[in-house]
Structures are given as structure tokens and as C-alpha cells.
Motif scaffolding. Structure first.
Motif, short mmCIF file in Angstrom:
data_model
loop_
_atom_site.label_atom_id
_atom_site.label_comp_id
_atom_site.label_asym_id
_atom_site.label_seq_id
_atom_site.Cartn_x
_atom_site.Cartn_y
_atom_site.Cartn_z
N ASN A 41 0.85 -1.19 0.00
CA ASN A 41 0.00 0.00 0.00
C ASN A 41 0.88 1.24 0.00
O ASN A 41 1.87 1.32 0.74
CB ASN A 41 -0.91 0.02 1.24
CG ASN A 41 -1.87 -1.14 1.24
OD1 ASN A 41 -2.92 -1.10 0.60
ND2 ASN A 41 -1.52 -2.20 1.97
N ALA A 42 0.53 2.22 -0.83
CA ALA A 42 1.27 3.47 -0.88
C ALA A 42 0.76 4.43 0.18
O ALA A 42 -0.45 4.55 0.41
CB ALA A 42 1.15 4.11 -2.26
N VAL A 43 1.68 5.11 0.83
CA VAL A 43 1.36 6.14 1.82
C VAL A 43 1.99 7.44 1.31
O VAL A 43 3.21 7.55 1.22
CB VAL A 43 1.92 5.78 3.21
CG1 VAL A 43 1.64 6.90 4.21
CG2 VAL A 43 1.32 4.46 3.69
N LEU A 44 1.15 8.41 0.97
CA LEU A 44 1.61 9.69 0.44
C LEU A 44 1.35 10.78 1.45
O LEU A 44 0.20 10.96 1.90
CB LEU A 44 0.90 10.02 -0.89
CG LEU A 44 1.00 8.97 -1.99
CD1 LEU A 44 0.33 9.48 -3.27
CD2 LEU A 44 2.43 8.55 -2.26
N TYR B 179 2.58 4.40 -8.15
CA TYR B 179 2.07 3.35 -7.28
C TYR B 179 0.70 2.83 -7.70
O TYR B 179 0.03 2.14 -6.92
CB TYR B 179 1.98 3.89 -5.85
CG TYR B 179 3.33 4.25 -5.25
CD1 TYR B 179 4.37 3.33 -5.23
CD2 TYR B 179 3.56 5.51 -4.70
CE1 TYR B 179 5.60 3.65 -4.68
CE2 TYR B 179 4.78 5.85 -4.15
CZ TYR B 179 5.81 4.91 -4.14
OH TYR B 179 7.02 5.23 -3.60
N LYS B 180 0.28 3.09 -8.91
CA LYS B 180 -1.09 2.76 -9.31
C LYS B 180 -1.36 1.25 -9.35
O LYS B 180 -2.52 0.82 -9.34
CB LYS B 180 -1.41 3.38 -10.66
CG LYS B 180 -0.57 2.88 -11.82
CD LYS B 180 -0.92 3.64 -13.10
CE LYS B 180 -0.07 3.16 -14.27
NZ LYS B 180 -0.40 3.95 -15.50
N LYS B 181 -0.31 0.44 -9.36
CA LYS B 181 -0.51 -1.01 -9.38
C LYS B 181 -0.50 -1.63 -7.99
O LYS B 181 -0.72 -2.84 -7.85
CB LYS B 181 0.54 -1.66 -10.27
CG LYS B 181 0.40 -1.31 -11.74
CD LYS B 181 1.41 -2.06 -12.60
CE LYS B 181 1.24 -1.72 -14.07
NZ LYS B 181 2.21 -2.46 -14.93
N LEU B 182 -0.24 -0.83 -6.98
CA LEU B 182 -0.30 -1.35 -5.61
C LEU B 182 -1.75 -1.54 -5.18
O LEU B 182 -2.68 -1.12 -5.87
CB LEU B 182 0.42 -0.39 -4.66
CG LEU B 182 1.93 -0.27 -4.83
CD1 LEU B 182 2.50 0.66 -3.77
CD2 LEU B 182 2.62 -1.63 -4.77
N ASP B 183 -1.93 -2.16 -4.03
CA ASP B 183 -3.29 -2.48 -3.58
C ASP B 183 -4.12 -1.23 -3.33
O ASP B 183 -5.28 -1.15 -3.74
CB ASP B 183 -3.24 -3.32 -2.31
CG ASP B 183 -2.68 -4.71 -2.55
OD1 ASP B 183 -2.57 -5.11 -3.73
OD2 ASP B 183 -2.35 -5.40 -1.56
N ASN B 184 -3.55 -0.25 -2.61
CA ASN B 184 -4.28 0.96 -2.23
C ASN B 184 -3.29 2.12 -2.08
O ASN B 184 -2.09 1.90 -1.91
CB ASN B 184 -5.01 0.79 -0.89
CG ASN B 184 -6.01 -0.33 -0.91
OD1 ASN B 184 -7.10 -0.20 -1.44
ND2 ASN B 184 -5.63 -1.47 -0.33
N THR B 185 -3.85 3.33 -2.08
CA THR B 185 -3.07 4.52 -1.74
C THR B 185 -3.81 5.30 -0.67
O THR B 185 -5.00 5.57 -0.79
CB THR B 185 -2.85 5.42 -2.98
OG1 THR B 185 -2.07 4.72 -3.94
CG2 THR B 185 -2.13 6.71 -2.59
N PHE B 186 -3.09 5.64 0.39
CA PHE B 186 -3.61 6.47 1.47
C PHE B 186 -2.90 7.82 1.42
O PHE B 186 -1.67 7.87 1.38
CB PHE B 186 -3.38 5.81 2.83
CG PHE B 186 -4.08 4.49 2.99
CD1 PHE B 186 -5.42 4.45 3.38
CD2 PHE B 186 -3.43 3.29 2.76
CE1 PHE B 186 -6.07 3.23 3.54
CE2 PHE B 186 -4.06 2.07 2.91
CZ PHE B 186 -5.39 2.05 3.30
N LYS C 192 -7.26 3.53 -7.14
CA LYS C 192 -6.68 2.86 -5.98
C LYS C 192 -6.56 3.80 -4.76
O LYS C 192 -6.10 3.37 -3.70
CB LYS C 192 -5.29 2.32 -6.31
CG LYS C 192 -5.30 1.21 -7.36
CD LYS C 192 -5.99 -0.04 -6.86
CE LYS C 192 -5.88 -1.19 -7.84
NZ LYS C 192 -4.52 -1.74 -7.94
N VAL C 193 -6.97 5.07 -4.90
CA VAL C 193 -6.97 5.96 -3.74
C VAL C 193 -8.04 5.47 -2.76
O VAL C 193 -9.24 5.51 -3.06
CB VAL C 193 -7.23 7.42 -4.13
CG1 VAL C 193 -7.37 8.30 -2.88
CG2 VAL C 193 -6.10 7.94 -5.02
N LYS C 194 -7.60 5.03 -1.60
CA LYS C 194 -8.52 4.41 -0.64
C LYS C 194 -9.15 5.45 0.29
O LYS C 194 -10.33 5.34 0.66
CB LYS C 194 -7.76 3.37 0.19
CG LYS C 194 -8.66 2.46 1.01
CD LYS C 194 -9.47 1.56 0.10
CE LYS C 194 -10.24 0.50 0.87
NZ LYS C 194 -11.06 -0.33 -0.04
N ALA C 195 -8.36 6.45 0.71
CA ALA C 195 -8.87 7.45 1.63
C ALA C 195 -7.90 8.62 1.70
O ALA C 195 -6.71 8.48 1.42
CB ALA C 195 -9.08 6.87 3.03
#
Length: 274
Positions: free
Chosen positions: A141-144, A170-177, A206-209
Motif C-alpha cells: 500500500n502506498a502512503v503519500l 504506485y497505481k498497481k499497488l493495492d491501495n493509496t492512502f 486505488k486511492v482508498k482514503a
């Protein structure tokens, strides 16, 4: 679930317990406990300590929240914690002191600059050993962590070029926070309006929140383009919700998300599923 974990859940308070999966609904503590058996990623986010603000018990408040996060981590391990801006209250000489206190957290942590963190990017980097715009990957998961202010304390939009490049990377990762201190939609009195921010996020499913600080009296969620934008109250300062707490986010094995505010001193705003 261990007996110590059950006891902690029993004593802990849940405010705005949300189950987010194509929308959101409110849950009780009992329902929350049931879902927590399927957690694959867990983190905490807290904001607005305003360390050094005159007329407040800032040192005590900071110590209390650090102890609370560590106590939670002991029973329910956190993969990381984010302190989402306004770590200090204007006086830049306090930043190294806050760093020493944050280092007492028992899990990895990341920080964002708020409008009261009146230091230069170079000073920020020197203290925290991470840039004002920072990205990490945790369990696929990406953390930005984006910057929304400057040394003058102005309310700014994040660097959209930087954000776009990281979202693409990071668009292929599971999620981005995404963590930014100042809200970019004018939902609240102290927010600013940056339509391009929301439009950019629409491009990346994939932007989760998105997580905000800044608004001490907000501890809920707003939905925009099917993305939850979450607030987490405050851990310091001289205004806001009556309690001081932190938000916990739990990503479940089916990629749905459970989130709630922890306030270990009293039980508040328990909500039932409709």
C-alpha cells in the motif's frame, strides 16, 4: 482474540465507527470486534498537538496521546502512525523537542507539515529526516504525505505535480492512502478550495482514503467521488472537540476498511448500523 485485547476493546471508546466498502455505514463496538479478526493492515493517525501553545497543557497532552497510542499498539499492533500536521505552535525551536517525544512511539511513524509548523523545508528535513513531500510503501500500500503550508503558515494546495507522479508510480499497488493537513474542499470554515485536487484523485481508483488535520472540531467523514475524506479531531490546542483522540484505520482482507476514533477516557457517540 486475546482476553487482554477484549478488555481493551471493552474499555476503549469508539466514535464514528465506520465500515467503508463502496460507501460507509456506522458500526457498534461489538460489530467492530467481529470484523477485526480479518485485519491485514492497521495504522493510526493523529493531528494538531500544537506543542508550545500558551495557556494549554501541551506537554501533558502530548505525553498522554503518546502513551495511549503505544497502549493501543501493545494490544493491536500498528504498522505505522501518522502525525498529520501542526506538531508545534509556531515556534520553530520546539521542533527538535517534539521529535524526541515522537520518537517514543513504539511503531514506525511519519509526519506532515501543518500551518503552525513554521519551519523551512530544509529545517523540516533536518529534524525529521524525511522531506515535506514524502512517500513510502507499507504491505503493498502506498502512503503519500503531502505538504499544505509553508514557513509563513499560509494555507496552500499540495504539490499536484508531485502527487500525480506518485499516484502514477504506485497505481498497481493495492491501495493509496493520502495524508494532508489542510482540507482542499470547502466543507469546513478553515479549509481551502482546490478543485484540481479532487479531479486528480478521480483518475486513480486505488486511492482508498484521504486524511486531514487542521479542523479540531471535526471527527467524521465526507465522501467525494466515492473517496472518503476523514478527520481525526485533535490531540492538543485550545479549541475543538471536548475529547482528544486519534483515528485508527484497519484494512481488512477483502480490502474493505474499518475506521474509528479512539478516546480511552469516556465512551462517546456509539453508533449502530442502520
Amino acid at each position: 482474540m486475546s482476553s487482554s485485547r477484549r478488555e481493551f476493546i471493552k474499555k476503549a471508546s469508539f466514535a464514528s465507527v465506520l465500515f467503508i466498502s463502496g460507501g460507509f455505514k456506522f458500526l457498534s463496538a461489538a460489530e467492530t470486534e467481529q470484523l477485526q479478526r480479518n485485519v491485514k493492515l492497521r495504522f493510526a493517525v493523529a493531528s494538531d498537538s500544537h506543542y508550545g501553545q500558551k495557556g494549554t497543557e501541551f506537554d501533558k497532552a502530548f505525553q498522554t496521546i503518546t502513551d495511549q497510542i503505544n497502549a493501543f499498539h501493545k494490544n493491536s499492533p500498528l504498522d505505522f502512525c501518522v502525525l498529520n500536521g501542526d506538531l508545534i505552535h509556531n515556534e520553530k525551536h520546539l521542533m527538535p523537542m517534539v521529535k524526541q517525544k515522537v520518537d517514543l512511539l513504539a511503531m514506525p511513524y511519519y509526519v506532515t507539515r501543518g500551518n503552525h509548523d513554521m519551519v523551512t523545508p530544509e529545517e523540516w528535513q533536518g529534524v525529521w529526516k524525511m522531506p515535506i513531500n514524502h512517500d513510502v510503501v507499507v504491505k503493498k500500500n502506498a502512503v503519500l504525505l503531502g505538504d499544505t503550508s509553508n514557513e509563513k503558515g499560509e494555507y496552500l494546495s499540495p504539490d499536484l505535480k508531485w502527487l500525480d507522479s506518485k499516484l502514477s508510480k504506485y497505481k498497481k499497488l493495492d491501495n493509496t492512502f493520502i495524508f494532508i493537513h489542510i482540507p482542499q474542499t470547502k466543507w469546513t470554515p478553515n479549509a481551502i478550495d482546490t478543485p484540481a485536487f479532487a479531479e486528480l484523485l478521480k483518475k486513480y481508483p486505488k486511492v482508498k482514503a484521504v486524511f486531514h488535520g487542521h479542523e479540531h472540531d471535526q471527527d467524521g467523514v465526507r465522501m467525494l467521488n466515492d473517496i472518503p475524506y476523514l478527520f481525526d479531531s485533535h490531540i492538543g490546542g485550545n479549541w475543538g472537540t471536548k475529547y482528544k483522540g486519534f483515528r485508527v484505520v484497519e484494512l481488512l482482507k477483502d480490502n474493505s476498511m474499518l475506521t474509528y476514533i479512539m478516546n480511552p477516557t469516556e465512551k462517546i457517540n456509539e453508533l449502530q448500523t442502520k
